[in-house]
Design an enzyme around this catalytic site. Structure first.
Site, PDB file in Angstrom:
ATOM      1  N   GLU A  89       0.809  -1.226   0.000  1.00 24.72           N
ATOM      2  CA  GLU A  89       0.000   0.000   0.000  1.00 24.72           C
ATOM      3  C   GLU A  89       0.841   1.275   0.000  1.00 24.72           C
ATOM      4  O   GLU A  89       0.479   2.254  -0.648  1.00 24.72           O
ATOM      5  CB  GLU A  89      -0.974   0.008   1.188  1.00 24.72           C
ATOM      6  CG  GLU A  89      -2.246  -0.803   0.946  1.00 24.72           C
ATOM      7  CD  GLU A  89      -2.047  -2.295   1.112  1.00 24.72           C
ATOM      8  OE1 GLU A  89      -0.968  -2.702   1.580  1.00 24.72           O
ATOM      9  OE2 GLU A  89      -2.966  -3.066   0.777  1.00 24.72           O
TER      10      GLU A  89
ATOM     11  N   HIS B 230     -10.978  -4.908   9.418  1.00 21.12           N
ATOM     12  CA  HIS B 230     -11.418  -4.671   8.033  1.00 21.12           C
ATOM     13  C   HIS B 230     -12.673  -3.805   7.936  1.00 21.12           C
ATOM     14  O   HIS B 230     -13.310  -3.788   6.894  1.00 21.12           O
ATOM     15  CB  HIS B 230     -11.735  -6.005   7.337  1.00 21.12           C
ATOM     16  CG  HIS B 230     -10.526  -6.751   6.885  1.00 21.12           C
ATOM     17  ND1 HIS B 230      -9.638  -7.305   7.759  1.00 21.12           N
ATOM     18  CD2 HIS B 230     -10.071  -7.043   5.647  1.00 21.12           C
ATOM     19  CE1 HIS B 230      -8.677  -7.921   7.065  1.00 21.12           C
ATOM     20  NE2 HIS B 230      -8.922  -7.773   5.792  1.00 21.12           N
TER      21      HIS B 230
END
Lengths: 343, 325
Positions: free
Chosen positions: B60, B129
């Protein structure tokens, strides 16, 4: 550490005596410029951390010498030398250090965030290793457009221990971007020696697994850096693929202005610093110029005094420059949107 | 008008902008060969090729940094985070690089890019998440933050985001991807900083964004049917810039406000809205501004616990009644 390499005895083929003199004078300017920084800092003319490049001048000078006008470079916060080597006006660099409106970033970035868009210098960055992923994007952009530009990305040995750098090195090789990763190993990340911080202290060795060519070179000898840089940049421009080069170098001064000799004694000896000062790239190159009949003692003295004068002139210019107007506080947050004043 | 899903609306926006501007390219995990984890980018690799639809490793920081670097030299990257929960890994790139570059270099380097992907929870994805965290991004000067709730807004605002010269955080919601809505057939964009009054009402103003807008609309219908309470539902659509005029106009009409978001209540975006309302319209308020928001807990897995952690229609109905009491 293989810093004992003798000074080169011959000019590389592509380096004319005249060009060598130019590069020598560039290093001299960087040195004399930065010698003005500590006194100005002590007088309260500058703030922040102020990291000088003294001792490492051959690295930026030797690599940037091979940049074309349309190439890019990006580097860490120890960026004065890189800007000056690229040809950025020393007056505007000093003005930035002074936090003045005439500075390269209008006084809004300071010592760590020099920039020169016209010369492809995409800035100095203050987060260790933070700009290495950006270099991959610049390289990707070059590939996207299909040109033969390159991007030079300078960072220190400390950056080799931060995660995003490794994401970036891998991605650079995956996408085969034309980026030269130049790891300036000055042996200390602040005060932490590389042997302590990296289980594999040979950083070129460590980078080898990323699937790009790597090399470790000496960084205290301008001729050596120049010659190696020429081959590396040529390779990256024409292959294209990224290249990782570890450059062995040394900073003669502390990490930043606060890292004074008392603090430095906590991590390195005077003898060690003296050992490296014996390998001063400016002294070395001066000796080469004399020994090879390229310059006379009086020419060296004259160039030195010109460099000193340029540095003093930069200080005078910065000192006489206005601070940024207060409206600048709210400018440049967005390209197209006003930020509400909080008062 | 065509009735399409939120997912299709996003894909249309990407496709049209890529057709329009060769500098637009996409990068992210699984967006190409795998067609996108949420199928937003389905077919785009085949249409535009691997140079413009770039599959990335699970990196990321690398993705964000690569997007920033490319934007700095004039490309217009659209980087997808598989979810905004993973964007936390890239926070230094987003906050300390994308958001700072224009300012710290004195306005000389622009960073025209979009970070997009799903935020929020509700699918039993549990603690790591299910993040929203839009207030983190809205807190950072230099970022724009967009949170569309409908297919039409998603399409029009993604096109605006891609054309914007600043870094834009474009937060979708996983639960919205399959929702349907009318989308204009002709070319259009929707500007940032213009809230949309999605339901007119006189009694209470409900302020929401992203998926909770749909919840607020359903709650408003129920309140009208069963209690005769008419709520005005404002969809902020973008948090930075924020359309205070529409908010204050509605407050002056209803004098009562409930703010709804899925993100945690504590230091959430609702606090900023409440603070600004009391600052600029204190005398117009007949009751304290109430917040209906996510519980201040890590999001749990068990279905009943997760449901209890997120705001519901019932929570909104209760809050509306309380603000009227």
């Amino acid at each position: 550490m293989r810093a004992e390499a003798p000074v080169k005895k011959a000019l590389p083929k592509s380096l004319t005596p005249q060009r060598l003199v130019e590069l020598y004078r560039k290093m001299l300017l960087i040195r004399r410029f930065e010698e003005q920084c500590a006194p100005a800092y002590r007088q309260g003319k500058m703030g922040g951390y102020m990291h000088v490049y003294i001792g490492q001048e051959a690295v930026a000078t030797g690599f940037i010498a091979h940049m074309r006008d349309d190439d890019y470079m990006i580097c860490s916060y120890r960026d004065h030398g890189h800007a000056l080597a690229r040809g950025t006006d020393p007056r505007r660099v000093m003005a930035e250090l002074f936090g003045r409106y005439t500075g390269v970033a209008k006084g809004k970035g300071g010592s760590m965030h020099l920039v020169d868009v016209q010369r492809g210098f995409l800035g100095g960055y203050g987060i260790v290793g933070g700009m290495v992923p950006l270099a991959v994007g610049v390289g990707y952009g070059i590939r996207y457009r299909g040109t033969d530009q390159v991007c030079l990305c300078f960072f220190g040995d400390g950056a080799m221990n931060i995660g995003p750098v490794h994401e970036a090195l891998n991605m650079a090789a995956v996408y085969k971007v034309p980026v030269v990763f130049i790891c300036e190993n000055n042996r200390y990340a602040m005060a932490t020696p590389i042997e302590f911080a990296s289980a594999v202290p040979n950083l070129a060795e460590r980078a080898r697994q990323y699937g790009m060519p790597t090399k470790q070179i000496e960084g205290m000898d301008l001729l050596e850096v120049y010659q190696e840089a020429e081959e590396i940049i040529h390779h990256v421009r024409h292959t294209p693929e990224p290249f990782f080069v570890e450059v062995l170098t040394y900073r003669f001064e502390g990490h930043g202005i606060a890292d004074n000799p008392t603090n430095q004694a906590l991590y390195r000896t005077k003898e060690e610093v003296e050992y490296w000062r014996q390998r001063d790239p400016i002294v070395n190159t001066a000796r080469f110029l004399i020994e090879n009949g390229i310059a006379s003692e009086s020419e060296l003295l004259e160039w030195d005094s010109i460099a000193k004068q340029q540095a003093l002139d930069a200080v005078a210019f910065a000192d006489a420059s206005p601070e940024p107007p207060l409206e600048e506080l709210y400018r440049d947050v967005y390209t197209d949107m006003e930020v509400q004043e909080w008062r | 008008m065509a009735l399409i899903t939120y997912r299709e609306a996003l894909r249309q926006a990407l496709t049209e902008e890529m057709e329009r501007d060769p500098n637009v390219f996409l990068l992210g995990e699984e967006i190409g060969r795998y067609q996108g984890t949420f199928r937003v980018t389905e077919g785009l690799l085949q249409r535009f090729g691997g140079m413009r639809v770039v599959d990335t490793p699970i990196s990321e920081s690398g993705i964000a940094g690569m997007a920033i670097g490319a934007a700095m030299i004039g490309l217009r990257p659209v980087a997808e985070f598989m979810t905004f929960s993973f964007a936390l890994i890239a926070m230094d790139q987003i906050v300390n690089h994308a958001a700072k570059i224009l300012y710290m270099f004195g306005g000389q380097i622009r960073v025209p890019l979009v970070f997009r992907g799903p935020a929020g929870g509700g699918a039993q994805l549990s603690a790591q998440h299910s993040h929203s965290l839009e207030s983190w991004y809205a807190h950072i000067p230099g970022l724009k933050v967009v949170t569309p709730a409908t297919p039409a807004d998603a399409k029009g605002m993604l096109k605006t985001a891609i054309r914007d010269d600043n870094p834009v955080i474009f937060m979708e919601h996983a639960k919205l991807y399959s929702t349907r809505g009318e989308v204009p057939e002709d070319e259009y964009t929707i500007p940032f900083g213009s809230a949309d009054v999605k339901r007119q009402g006189e009694d209470v103003t409900i302020i929401a964004y992203s998926q909770p807008v749909l919840m607020a609309l359903r709650a408003a219908e129920k309140l009208a049917e069963t209690e005769g309470i008419e709520c005005e539902v404002i969809d902020l659509r973008s948090l930075q810039p924020l359309d205070m005029d529409t908010i204050l106009g509605s407050v002056r009409k209803t004098h009562r406000v409930v703010v709804v978001h899925e993100d945690h209540r504590n230091v959430g975006f609702g606090a900023e809205i409440a603070a600004r309302i009391q600052e600029f319209a204190f005398d117009d308020l007949d009751a304290p501004v109430l917040r209906v928001a996510g519980a201040d807990v890590p999001i749990p897995y068990a279905r009943n616990l997760e449901r209890a952690a997120f705001p519901s229609e019932e929570d909104i109905i209760r809050a509306v009644k309380r603000v009227l009491a």
